[in-house]
Design a protein around this motif. Structure first.
Motif, PDB file in Angstrom:
ATOM      1  N   VAL A   6     -18.896  18.200  16.575  1.00 53.95           N
ATOM      2  CA  VAL A   6     -17.799  18.792  15.811  1.00 53.95           C
ATOM      3  C   VAL A   6     -18.095  18.739  14.314  1.00 53.95           C
ATOM      4  O   VAL A   6     -17.875  19.724  13.585  1.00 53.95           O
ATOM      5  CB  VAL A   6     -16.475  18.074  16.134  1.00 53.95           C
ATOM      6  N   ARG A   7     -18.613  17.594  13.862  1.00 49.73           N
ATOM      7  CA  ARG A   7     -18.925  17.452  12.438  1.00 49.73           C
ATOM      8  C   ARG A   7     -20.003  18.459  12.009  1.00 49.73           C
ATOM      9  O   ARG A   7     -19.894  19.095  10.963  1.00 49.73           O
ATOM     10  CB  ARG A   7     -19.384  16.025  12.150  1.00 49.73           C
ATOM     11  N   ARG A   8     -21.032  18.639  12.821  1.00 51.51           N
ATOM     12  CA  ARG A   8     -22.089  19.583  12.491  1.00 51.51           C
ATOM     13  C   ARG A   8     -21.584  21.023  12.514  1.00 51.51           C
ATOM     14  O   ARG A   8     -22.001  21.847  11.690  1.00 51.51           O
ATOM     15  CB  ARG A   8     -23.249  19.420  13.472  1.00 51.51           C
ATOM     16  N   LEU A   9     -20.693  21.334  13.445  1.00 55.17           N
ATOM     17  CA  LEU A   9     -20.134  22.677  13.489  1.00 55.17           C
ATOM     18  C   LEU A   9     -19.289  22.960  12.255  1.00 55.17           C
ATOM     19  O   LEU A   9     -19.330  24.071  11.701  1.00 55.17           O
ATOM     20  CB  LEU A   9     -19.300  22.866  14.760  1.00 55.17           C
ATOM     21  N   LEU A  10     -18.537  21.962  11.811  1.00 56.60           N
ATOM     22  CA  LEU A  10     -17.751  22.135  10.585  1.00 56.60           C
ATOM     23  C   LEU A  10     -18.666  22.332   9.384  1.00 56.60           C
ATOM     24  O   LEU A  10     -18.385  23.155   8.501  1.00 56.60           O
ATOM     25  CB  LEU A  10     -16.837  20.930  10.377  1.00 56.60           C
ATOM     26  N   GLN A  11     -19.761  21.570   9.343  1.00 61.52           N
ATOM     27  CA  GLN A  11     -20.729  21.770   8.270  1.00 61.52           C
ATOM     28  C   GLN A  11     -21.327  23.173   8.338  1.00 61.52           C
ATOM     29  O   GLN A  11     -21.552  23.812   7.305  1.00 61.52           O
ATOM     30  CB  GLN A  11     -21.842  20.728   8.379  1.00 61.52           C
ATOM     31  N   GLY A  12     -21.563  23.658   9.559  1.00 57.53           N
ATOM     32  CA  GLY A  12     -22.087  25.012   9.724  1.00 57.53           C
ATOM     33  C   GLY A  12     -21.130  26.065   9.211  1.00 57.53           C
ATOM     34  O   GLY A  12     -21.547  27.066   8.617  1.00 57.53           O
ATOM     35  N   VAL A  13     -19.842  25.852   9.442  1.00 59.15           N
ATOM     36  CA  VAL A  13     -18.837  26.795   8.936  1.00 59.15           C
ATOM     37  C   VAL A  13     -18.878  26.841   7.408  1.00 59.15           C
ATOM     38  O   VAL A  13     -18.800  27.921   6.797  1.00 59.15           O
ATOM     39  CB  VAL A  13     -17.434  26.393   9.435  1.00 59.15           C
ATOM     40  N   VAL A  14     -19.008  25.671   6.778  1.00 61.22           N
ATOM     41  CA  VAL A  14     -19.108  25.626   5.313  1.00 61.22           C
ATOM     42  C   VAL A  14     -20.353  26.363   4.835  1.00 61.22           C
ATOM     43  O   VAL A  14     -20.316  27.132   3.863  1.00 61.22           O
ATOM     44  CB  VAL A  14     -19.116  24.163   4.826  1.00 61.22           C
ATOM     45  N   VAL A  15     -21.468  26.153   5.516  1.00 59.63           N
ATOM     46  CA  VAL A  15     -22.715  26.833   5.150  1.00 59.63           C
ATOM     47  C   VAL A  15     -22.560  28.344   5.260  1.00 59.63           C
ATOM     48  O   VAL A  15     -22.970  29.100   4.368  1.00 59.63           O
ATOM     49  CB  VAL A  15     -23.874  26.334   6.041  1.00 59.63           C
ATOM     50  N   LEU A  16     -21.965  28.812   6.355  1.00 63.25           N
ATOM     51  CA  LEU A  16     -21.768  30.250   6.535  1.00 63.25           C
ATOM     52  C   LEU A  16     -20.827  30.818   5.472  1.00 63.25           C
ATOM     53  O   LEU A  16     -21.032  31.943   4.999  1.00 63.25           O
ATOM     54  CB  LEU A  16     -21.213  30.528   7.932  1.00 63.25           C
ATOM     55  N   PHE A  17     -19.820  30.042   5.092  1.00 58.74           N
ATOM     56  CA  PHE A  17     -18.910  30.488   4.033  1.00 58.74           C
ATOM     57  C   PHE A  17     -19.662  30.667   2.719  1.00 58.74           C
ATOM     58  O   PHE A  17     -19.511  31.685   2.031  1.00 58.74           O
ATOM     59  CB  PHE A  17     -17.772  29.484   3.861  1.00 58.74           C
ATOM     60  N   LEU A  18     -20.520  29.695   2.381  1.00 66.45           N
ATOM     61  CA  LEU A  18     -21.292  29.791   1.147  1.00 66.45           C
ATOM     62  C   LEU A  18     -22.274  30.964   1.205  1.00 66.45           C
ATOM     63  O   LEU A  18     -22.467  31.678   0.212  1.00 66.45           O
ATOM     64  CB  LEU A  18     -22.041  28.482   0.892  1.00 66.45           C
ATOM     65  N   ILE A  19     -22.891  31.168   2.372  1.00 71.16           N
ATOM     66  CA  ILE A  19     -23.804  32.307   2.525  1.00 71.16           C
ATOM     67  C   ILE A  19     -23.067  33.620   2.301  1.00 71.16           C
ATOM     68  O   ILE A  19     -23.561  34.520   1.611  1.00 71.16           O
ATOM     69  CB  ILE A  19     -24.449  32.280   3.924  1.00 71.16           C
ATOM     70  N   SER A  20     -21.872  33.722   2.887  1.00 65.37           N
ATOM     71  CA  SER A  20     -21.111  34.967   2.746  1.00 65.37           C
ATOM     72  C   SER A  20     -20.700  35.205   1.299  1.00 65.37           C
ATOM     73  O   SER A  20     -20.770  36.339   0.808  1.00 65.37           O
ATOM     74  CB  SER A  20     -19.883  34.926   3.655  1.00 65.37           C
ATOM     75  N   VAL A  21     -20.289  34.144   0.603  1.00 63.96           N
ATOM     76  CA  VAL A  21     -19.875  34.290  -0.799  1.00 63.96           C
ATOM     77  C   VAL A  21     -21.057  34.751  -1.656  1.00 63.96           C
ATOM     78  O   VAL A  21     -20.953  35.725  -2.423  1.00 63.96           O
ATOM     79  CB  VAL A  21     -19.311  32.962  -1.339  1.00 63.96           C
ATOM     80  N   ILE A  22     -22.184  34.062  -1.514  1.00 55.46           N
ATOM     81  CA  ILE A  22     -23.343  34.391  -2.342  1.00 55.46           C
ATOM     82  C   ILE A  22     -23.834  35.811  -2.053  1.00 55.46           C
ATOM     83  O   ILE A  22     -24.101  36.594  -2.966  1.00 55.46           O
ATOM     84  CB  ILE A  22     -24.471  33.364  -2.100  1.00 55.46           C
ATOM     85  N   THR A  23     -23.946  36.153  -0.765  1.00 52.99           N
ATOM     86  CA  THR A  23     -24.442  37.483  -0.403  1.00 52.99           C
ATOM     87  C   THR A  23     -23.495  38.574  -0.888  1.00 52.99           C
ATOM     88  O   THR A  23     -23.930  39.592  -1.448  1.00 52.99           O
ATOM     89  CB  THR A  23     -24.618  37.589   1.122  1.00 52.99           C
TER      90      THR A  23
END
Length: 315
Positions: A6-23
């Motif tokens: 669960v913790r890693r999936l939440l971290q993944g969501v944060v990573v995807l959010f940052l990727i989407s913002v930057i892109t």
């Protein structure tokens, strides 16, 4: 373990959010963004109408949150060039990329591990030198050049395999035809990625073979096959799994060149077509999908560590 996942999936969501913002910000704020693409070959009235149609007349942050809200509902927007939902375009190409990536990964893993084990067991003898030379060639040859050579040899000269495409046009689906089209692109990808697996497997196995518990097992008189399978091979697999995880992400995100050379209609070729046509919603969709794949693969690799080596715990 569940808490770790669960913790890693939440971290993944944060990573995807940052990727989407930057892109999203890079696409919309950099010169040559969507608003300039709309103006190509259009009158002022047509340009304003298209800007309103795609919502490009609104501020960037508002457009981003509108797009993000659509993503959360499963709507990635609409392709500027094809007029189709981005999600449907990704679904069409994802299956082709999965076929190519999984085939190349299977070849890379099987051949790379087998050759790495042979190289380690015959250290400083002719099999080791031969396999090391093969690995050096594989790391040195560019994938696009190898792909062109493969087409010339196997498609043009020998006429054994088709030069491009996923299937023969006008012919009903058959597994043999699909495998013939898959052979060259998967083989080229495997040949260029396999050297990394060979070198890591060889190094890890040589390190384990010199460990105290392996010498103890041999001193007890255990057969060499038991020593290799039970005490050596499993303990040497952790770095091999790590490199295979890295290769998996490369196959999904970096097979653009091979897909372009062989006309393979996958995600990589879709990204190139979208970039050339300034189809920014498709670029965003491909980037987000590849990012999600990388997050999932990294999680699976971490879980495999614990399955292979009991000393590694995620509790």
């Amino acid at each position: 373990m569940a808490a770790y996942v669960v913790r890693r999936l939440l971290q993944g969501v944060v990573v995807l959010f940052l990727i989407s913002v930057i892109t999203f910000l890079l696409i919309n704020l950099a010169p040559g963004g969507p608003t300039s693409a709309v103006s190509l070959g259009r009158t002022a009235e047509e340009r304003e109408a298209v800007l309103r149609q795609y919502g490009l007349d609104r501020p960037v942050l508002i457009r981003y949150f509108d797009w993000l809200g659509g993503v959360l509902r499963g709507d990635l927007g609409e392709s500027y060039n094809q007029g189709l939902p981005v999600s449907s375009l990704l679904a069409q190409r994802m299956g082709n990329t999965l076929q190519l990536a999984l085939t190349a990964l299977t070849l890379t893993a099987l051949l790379g591990v087998v050759l790495g084990v042979l190289s380690a067991l015959h250290k400083n003898r002719w099999p080791d030198h031969l396999i090391s030379s093969l690995a050096t060639v594989g790391m040195s040859v560019p994938a696009f050049w190898l792909g062109i050579v493969a087409i010339i040899v196997f498609a043009v000269q020998l006429k054994w395999l088709p030069s491009s495409g996923i299937f023969t046009v006008g012919q009903e689906f058959s597994l043999a035809d699909r495998l013939r089209h898959l052979a060259m692109p998967a083989g080229v990808l495997a040949f260029t990625l396999m050297p990394n697996v060979i070198r890591i497997t060889r190094s890890a196995l040589l390190e384990v073979l010199t460990s105290d518990y392996v010498r103890t097992a041999r001193a007890k008189g255990l057969p060499e096959r038991v020593v290799l399978l039970k005490h050596t091979f499993k303990n040497a697999m952790v770095p091999v799994i790590a490199i295979l995880g890295l290769i998996t992400t490369v196959l999904f995100s970096g097979s653009v060149v091979v897909e372009s050379v062989f006309g393979w209609a996958g995600l990589g070729r879709l990204a190139i077509e979208a970039a050339n046509g300034r189809d920014y919603p498709v670029i965003l969709g491909v980037t987000l999908l590849v990012g999600a794949i990388v997050v999932v693969v990294n999680l699976l690799v971490d879980l495999l560590y614990a399955a292979v080596d009991p000393r590694i715990s995620h509790e």
